[in-house]
Design an enzyme around this catalytic site. Structure first.
Site, PDB file in Angstrom:
ATOM      1  N   TYR A 190       0.811  -1.221   0.000  1.00 30.47           N
ATOM      2  CA  TYR A 190       0.000   0.000   0.000  1.00 30.47           C
ATOM      3  C   TYR A 190       0.844   1.270   0.000  1.00 30.47           C
ATOM      4  O   TYR A 190       0.422   2.307   0.476  1.00 30.47           O
ATOM      5  CB  TYR A 190      -1.012  -0.009   1.155  1.00 30.47           C
ATOM      6  N   SER A 191       2.048   1.151  -0.499  1.00 27.47           N
ATOM      7  CA  SER A 191       2.889   2.338  -0.549  1.00 27.47           C
ATOM      8  C   SER A 191       3.898   2.263  -1.676  1.00 27.47           C
ATOM      9  O   SER A 191       4.133   1.196  -2.256  1.00 27.47           O
ATOM     10  CB  SER A 191       3.638   2.488   0.765  1.00 27.47           C
ATOM     11  N   LYS A 242       8.108   7.646   1.802  1.00 28.48           N
ATOM     12  CA  LYS A 242       7.100   6.590   1.676  1.00 28.48           C
ATOM     13  C   LYS A 242       5.766   7.281   1.415  1.00 28.48           C
ATOM     14  O   LYS A 242       5.285   8.050   2.239  1.00 28.48           O
ATOM     15  CB  LYS A 242       7.070   5.745   2.950  1.00 28.48           C
ATOM     16  N   GLU A 264      14.832   7.946   6.806  1.00 26.69           N
ATOM     17  CA  GLU A 264      16.252   7.966   6.437  1.00 26.69           C
ATOM     18  C   GLU A 264      16.433   6.956   5.306  1.00 26.69           C
ATOM     19  O   GLU A 264      15.812   5.888   5.311  1.00 26.69           O
ATOM     20  CB  GLU A 264      17.141   7.652   7.638  1.00 26.69           C
ATOM     21  N   CYS A 281      18.067   4.208   3.027  1.00 25.50           N
ATOM     22  CA  CYS A 281      19.033   3.113   3.109  1.00 25.50           C
ATOM     23  C   CYS A 281      19.465   2.747   1.689  1.00 25.50           C
ATOM     24  O   CYS A 281      18.759   2.019   0.992  1.00 25.50           O
ATOM     25  CB  CYS A 281      18.405   1.903   3.789  1.00 25.50           C
ATOM     26  N   ASP A 335       6.611  -9.197  11.005  1.00 26.24           N
ATOM     27  CA  ASP A 335       6.822  -9.454   9.575  1.00 26.24           C
ATOM     28  C   ASP A 335       8.307  -9.369   9.246  1.00 26.24           C
ATOM     29  O   ASP A 335       8.703  -8.823   8.213  1.00 26.24           O
ATOM     30  CB  ASP A 335       5.992  -8.485   8.735  1.00 26.24           C
ATOM     31  N   LYS A 361      11.631 -10.355   7.802  1.00 27.09           N
ATOM     32  CA  LYS A 361      12.063 -11.135   6.635  1.00 27.09           C
ATOM     33  C   LYS A 361      13.090 -10.296   5.891  1.00 27.09           C
ATOM     34  O   LYS A 361      13.150  -9.072   6.079  1.00 27.09           O
ATOM     35  CB  LYS A 361      10.862 -11.457   5.729  1.00 27.09           C
ATOM     36  N   GLU A 372      13.258  -8.985   3.084  1.00 27.36           N
ATOM     37  CA  GLU A 372      12.740  -7.833   2.329  1.00 27.36           C
ATOM     38  C   GLU A 372      12.536  -6.620   3.224  1.00 27.36           C
ATOM     39  O   GLU A 372      12.497  -5.487   2.733  1.00 27.36           O
ATOM     40  CB  GLU A 372      11.382  -8.137   1.684  1.00 27.36           C
ATOM     41  N   ASN A 373      12.343  -6.849   4.513  1.00 26.26           N
ATOM     42  CA  ASN A 373      12.080  -5.733   5.428  1.00 26.26           C
ATOM     43  C   ASN A 373      13.311  -5.323   6.228  1.00 26.26           C
ATOM     44  O   ASN A 373      13.221  -4.547   7.163  1.00 26.26           O
ATOM     45  CB  ASN A 373      10.929  -6.082   6.381  1.00 26.26           C
ATOM     46  N   ASP A 425       9.381  -1.236   7.766  1.00 27.83           N
ATOM     47  CA  ASP A 425       8.024  -1.773   7.618  1.00 27.83           C
ATOM     48  C   ASP A 425       7.428  -2.289   8.930  1.00 27.83           C
ATOM     49  O   ASP A 425       7.309  -3.496   9.147  1.00 27.83           O
ATOM     50  CB  ASP A 425       7.981  -2.869   6.541  1.00 27.83           C
ATOM     51  N   THR A 450       4.145 -13.017   6.703  1.00 31.61           N
ATOM     52  CA  THR A 450       4.377 -13.578   5.376  1.00 31.61           C
ATOM     53  C   THR A 450       4.507 -15.082   5.535  1.00 31.61           C
ATOM     54  O   THR A 450       5.176 -15.557   6.457  1.00 31.61           O
ATOM     55  CB  THR A 450       5.673 -12.965   4.794  1.00 31.61           C
TER      56      THR A 450
HETATM   57  P1  ATP Z   1       4.627  -4.239   2.597  1.00 31.62           P
HETATM   58  O1  ATP Z   1       3.818  -4.547   1.398  1.00 31.62           O
HETATM   59  O2  ATP Z   1       5.861  -5.119   2.711  1.00 31.62           O
HETATM   60  O3  ATP Z   1       3.873  -4.118   3.874  1.00 31.62           O
HETATM   61  P2  ATP Z   1       4.873  -1.395   2.752  1.00 31.62           P
HETATM   62  O4  ATP Z   1       3.829  -0.836   1.859  1.00 31.62           O
HETATM   63  O5  ATP Z   1       4.635  -1.328   4.215  1.00 31.62           O
HETATM   64  O6  ATP Z   1       5.265  -2.829   2.287  1.00 31.62           O
HETATM   65  P3  ATP Z   1       7.699  -0.890   3.045  1.00 31.62           P
HETATM   66  O7  ATP Z   1       7.998  -2.334   3.235  1.00 31.62           O
HETATM   67  O8  ATP Z   1       7.893   0.012   4.204  1.00 31.62           O
HETATM   68  O9  ATP Z   1       6.237  -0.670   2.421  1.00 31.62           O
HETATM   69  O10 ATP Z   1       8.545  -0.348   1.818  1.00 31.62           O
HETATM   70  C1  ATP Z   1       8.502  -1.003   0.576  1.00 31.62           C
HETATM   71  C2  ATP Z   1       9.919  -1.171   0.043  1.00 31.62           C
HETATM   72  O11 ATP Z   1      10.497   0.122  -0.192  1.00 31.62           O
HETATM   73  C3  ATP Z   1      10.883  -1.849   1.001  1.00 31.62           C
HETATM   74  O12 ATP Z   1      10.827  -3.252   0.944  1.00 31.62           O
HETATM   75  C4  ATP Z   1      12.224  -1.314   0.515  1.00 31.62           C
HETATM   76  O13 ATP Z   1      12.676  -1.998  -0.618  1.00 31.62           O
HETATM   77  C5  ATP Z   1      11.873   0.111   0.120  1.00 31.62           C
HETATM   78  N1  ATP Z   1      12.146   1.021   1.247  1.00 31.62           N
HETATM   79  C6  ATP Z   1      11.328   1.275   2.286  1.00 31.62           C
HETATM   80  N2  ATP Z   1      11.880   2.131   3.148  1.00 31.62           N
HETATM   81  C7  ATP Z   1      13.091   2.440   2.654  1.00 31.62           C
HETATM   82  C8  ATP Z   1      14.180   3.279   3.114  1.00 31.62           C
HETATM   83  N3  ATP Z   1      14.092   3.962   4.252  1.00 31.62           N
HETATM   84  N4  ATP Z   1      15.294   3.346   2.357  1.00 31.62           N
HETATM   85  C9  ATP Z   1      15.388   2.628   1.212  1.00 31.62           C
HETATM   86  N5  ATP Z   1      14.415   1.827   0.725  1.00 31.62           N
HETATM   87  C10 ATP Z   1      13.275   1.724   1.435  1.00 31.62           C
END
Ligand code: ATP
Length: 313
Positions: free
Chosen positions: A45-46, A63, A112, A114, A157, A159, A161-162, A175, A202
């Site tokens: 959702y983002s 985000k 911040e 990454c 959650d 993993k 990916e997070n 996340d 997951t």
């Molecule tokens: P999910 O569907 O996993 O719940 P989400 O909508 O909550 O996702 P995030 O997991 O917070 O979103 O962010 C999605 C992706 O964006 C992350 O997996 C990562 O690849 C990238 N991302 C998020 N935050 C950062 C950051 N601070 N710096 C660099 N990349 C980021």
């Protein structure tokens, strides 16, 4: 990567705002205040984009969440939870929330940035990580989990990916949309606000107790840690099947085979974290049990964030 299983809407009562520290201010920025660079990631959702604040030249990961989408998908509670939790946490291993703002269409979180990407990608590129690199990353994750758990927060959650990698090569957890906040009790322990058995997370990393509908605690993050360590060493998570349903069956039956290339210490660490019984899982009685595990023999925990980091691939 793998997509999260849609969680039950979180029914917890809102926490008393007076108890909360609001570190990240809500600003009156607009998207015009930023120069947008590359897309960093897409969540369910983002959208996360690298962005430079024009005034200061500072780089952030923005985000961006579409309000209509969040409402339609019943994610308002999750977005609030993430904001609130990120505001509470202050640790080098947790992605820092710097500010928030909104416009008619969207909510924005200035995080911040990454630049090292996801641990998931680092694993994928290395095929299998060395035990030395795995030890370093595992130690960083253990340090992060010890911190968030001490703050009464369960991520739920965890993993690859997070888990993001900073420009310096250190890990930062992101996340917190599925995370859960426990209230501190006078005895120093934490109690959940509500039923915490609702399935979030997951499939490949979900713990057996969650699948059995038992009230889940920080033990669920320790199970996911076991899965993540396995994945670093083997290149794929331990429980994986064609469908989510079959994956759940494997988890509940603990259909686990630990590859023969794992050292005896790595094998024992993974085996002890992937204990079906949450109360007997390594680490539930305290983090020293993990830190003193033979896998970390000779590892200097006091120098954790000063050590040379693994080479980014
Ligand atoms: P999910 O569907 O996993 O719940 P989400 O909508 O909550 O996702 P995030 O997991 O917070 O979103 O962010 C999605 C992706 O964006 C992350 O997996 C990562 O690849 C990238 N991302 C998020 N935050 C950062 C950051 N601070 N710096 C660099 N990349 C980021």
């Amino acid at each position: 990567g793998t997509s999260p299983v849609s969680p039950e809407p979180n029914q917890s009562k809102p926490l008393d705002p007076k108890q909360l520290v609001m570190r990240a201010p809500q600003m009156d920025f607009t998207s015009n205040d930023f120069l947008f660079a590359k897309l960093l990631g897409l969540g369910s959702y983002s959208k996360v984009t690298k962005a430079k604040r024009k005034n200061t030249g500072e780089i952030y990961a923005l985000k961006i969440m579409n309000k209509k989408h969040i409402i339609r998908e019943n994610k308002v509670k999750f977005v609030k939870m993430e904001r609130m939790i990120l505001d509470q946490l202050d640790h080098p291993g947790v992605v820092k929330l710097c500010f928030t703002f909104q416009d008619v269409h969207s909510l924005y979180m200035g995080l911040e940035c990454c630049t090292g990407g996801e641990l998931f990608e680092q694993i994928r590129r290395s095929k299998r990580m060395s035990e030395e690199d795995t030890r370093f990353y595992t130690a960083e994750i253990v340090d992060i989990l010890e911190y968030i758990h001490s703050q009464g927060i369960v991520h739920r959650d965890l993993k690859p990916e997070n888990i993001l990698i900073s420009a310096e090569g250190n890990l930062k957890l992101c996340d917190f949309g599925s995370a859960k906040m426990f209230r501190p009790l006078p005895n120093g322990f934490f109690q959940s606000e509500e039923d915490s058995s609702a399935f979030v997370g997951t499939a490949e990393y979900v713990s057996p107790e969650v699948l059995h509908g038992k009230s889940a605690s920080h033990s669920v993050d320790l199970w996911a840690l076991g899965c993540t360590i396995y994945q670093m060493l083997e290149g794929r998570p331990p429980f994986k099947a064609a469908t989510e349903y079959l994956t759940f069956q494997k988890v509940m039956a603990r259909e686990l085979s630990i590859p023969s290339h794992f050292s005896p210490e790595a094998k024992d660490l993974v085996d002890s974290l992937l204990n079906l019984k949450p109360n007997e899982r390594l680490g539930v009685q305290g983090y020293d049990d993990i830190k003193n595990h033979p896998f970390f023999k000779g590892f200097d925990w006091s120098r954790l964030r000063k050590m040379a980091t693994p080479k980014l691939l």
